[in-house]
Design a protein around this motif. Sequence first.
Motif, PDB file in Angstrom:
ATOM      1  N   LYS A 273       0.829  -1.189   0.000  1.00 47.92           N
ATOM      2  CA  LYS A 273       0.000   0.000   0.000  1.00 47.92           C
ATOM      3  C   LYS A 273       0.875   1.254   0.000  1.00 47.92           C
ATOM      4  CE  LYS A 273      -4.010   2.052   2.250  1.00 47.92           C
ATOM      5  NZ  LYS A 273      -3.502   3.414   2.236  1.00 47.92           N
TER       6      LYS A 273
ATOM      7  N   GLU B  14      -6.249  -4.565  -7.843  1.00 41.36           N
ATOM      8  CA  GLU B  14      -6.525  -3.561  -6.819  1.00 41.36           C
ATOM      9  C   GLU B  14      -5.507  -2.424  -6.909  1.00 41.36           C
ATOM     10  OE1 GLU B  14      -6.944  -6.801  -5.982  1.00 41.36           O
ATOM     11  OE2 GLU B  14      -9.084  -6.742  -5.542  1.00 41.36           O
TER      12      GLU B  14
ATOM     13  N   ARG C  88      -6.020   1.755  -8.177  1.00 35.34           N
ATOM     14  CA  ARG C  88      -5.747   2.925  -7.344  1.00 35.34           C
ATOM     15  C   ARG C  88      -4.899   3.962  -8.061  1.00 35.34           C
ATOM     16  NH1 ARG C  88      -3.068   1.361  -2.325  1.00 35.34           N
ATOM     17  NH2 ARG C  88      -3.220   3.588  -1.988  1.00 35.34           N
TER      18      ARG C  88
ATOM     19  N   TYR D 230     -13.870   0.494  -7.685  1.00 35.15           N
ATOM     20  CA  TYR D 230     -12.650  -0.273  -7.970  1.00 35.15           C
ATOM     21  C   TYR D 230     -11.670  -0.328  -6.826  1.00 35.15           C
ATOM     22  CZ  TYR D 230     -14.744   0.654 -12.456  1.00 35.15           C
ATOM     23  OH  TYR D 230     -15.635   0.740 -13.465  1.00 35.15           O
ATOM     24  N   THR D 231     -11.829   0.586  -5.857  1.00 35.50           N
ATOM     25  CA  THR D 231     -10.883   0.542  -4.744  1.00 35.50           C
ATOM     26  C   THR D 231     -11.637   0.394  -3.436  1.00 35.50           C
ATOM     27  OG1 THR D 231     -10.896   2.923  -4.421  1.00 35.50           O
ATOM     28  CG2 THR D 231      -9.244   2.057  -5.930  1.00 35.50           C
TER      29      THR D 231
END
Lengths: 277, 289
Positions: B182, B207, B211, B269-270
């Motif tokens: 992340k 994922e 982002r 999508y996130t």
Amino acid sequence: MVKDITFGQYYASKSVLHRLDPRIKLVLCLLMIVFLFVCRSFPALALMVVFTLVAVGFSSVHVKMIAKSIKPVAVILIFTAILNIFYTKGKYENGDSLVFTVLGRFEVWDKGLYTALFTMLRIISLVIISSLLTYTTTPTMLTDGLEKLLSPLKKLHIRVDTLAMMMTLALRFIPTLIEETDRIISAQKSRGADLDSGGLVKRAKALIPVFIPLMVSAFRRAYELAFAMTCRCYTGGDGRTRMKQMKIAPRDIICLVICLLVCGGVIALNIFFKKVI
Amino acid sequence: MSKAIEITNLTHKYTQSGAQEVVAVSDVNLSIEKGESIGIIGHTGSGKSTLISHFNGLLKPTSGDVVVDGTNIWADKETLRNARFKVGLCFQYPEYQLFEETVYKDIAFGPKNMKLSPEEIDERVLRAAEFTGISKSMLEKSPFELSGGEKRRAAIAGVIAMNPEVIVLDEPAAGLDPAGRKSLIDMIKAYRDSTGSTVIMVTHNMEDIARIAERLIVINRGKIALDGTVDEVFSRSDDLVQWGLKVPEITEVFTRLHNMGCNVPRGVYTVDEGVKILSRVMRGGAGLG
């Protein structure tokens, strides 16, 4: 570029040569190489060349692969040929000699041409025979065979099994390290490393960014491998048995006989025909 | 304004051991605008890595042209060299390319190759270290003393320090733990926001890509299967499965909720976005933002 190395490569197939016992193959390979140097007359060499070609035929290795294995020695071939053509002078044992032609300051002798041709054929056959061995034998089989052949040395307290394991691992890691080298070269080139220009010193220095990561990763792999081997209870060669025992089959005997016949033929042809070298 | 990268009819073939020819990339046309943020996705062996190796001229196309910033990179040696600096390529597991005595020197390797002045090099190294969250004390350490995540950052800093107009990252977060993942993606995002440079990211992780990217390019069997906005690409989930990919898990969840009749949109999508919408719905508000 580094990917072009064919040394130690295996060519998968199920030909007679592939199925030959590795011990027999190793010994015969050595024997035939020795006899390439025993050859002193053209008919004897011709017999060896024919033998080599027949062996290639039986190996079912693609001709392109054979050609690829000769490519790296092309420079040596041309070099020896030129040296022989221009610098071999002298008479045959029976007194014959001939100046074939004169090129400027150099005299080209009859014998020089013959010697050049002879050495070239010899080197080519040598390379083909030895690469046939690696093309038709997996590294594991090769080292197993070598281990068995060298096992008498155990009596002298030489760790033959350890040596064989080291060889297996070394051969196994050649393609891996080649791939790794390519990757590191790409990465450093992406950071603007210039590997293909400048003088010798500059080029050698430019290799440091490639060499250090390669060494580091080789050590890392070695540790990982040692760990994996320990996990599978490898404690050295003592008491280790093989799942596939090597057995001498009738085809091994037949091959042995054929090779011995060829060797006999070489000796006979050496005696009956004019010696070139 | 010229495009950042323009690729026309790019084909790349190579011969495998043996003799058969393999076509890794076939007839690709691609145009990348300056400042775009692009995700390249495709299954293993689809030709993504071969494609990106053409962006800075590591591989020479069998046929076709690669034009970076208005110049054909294969015109001569100089244009090729410039392309290496204009397009910063960061490979998978870049930590394996570290080699210098200190992290500082390693980050300086690229700028040094660009023949910049020592002051300029110093400035760039510090800037790159700041972007990637490498502290001053870390700069003086040997790169081999760092942890896995730190090594990754140091290696990426080495590419950022060249100040490339386009930065291409191949699986930058591979092998990192979720937290490391992340923060790395956040770092790339922050870098892009503050410099406005073109970012191209190659990944398997839907994922991560959701982002960062605004435009997605799907590669399948050496060809561009799909090229469009994140919405366009992720709306074709059946096709994606066929190409060995999928939509982000959160998108699947929201599609199902939507189909069940819940008051939520489909194109989520996130996870962050999902959390926002769900908390609004739970407070009794409308899910549609």
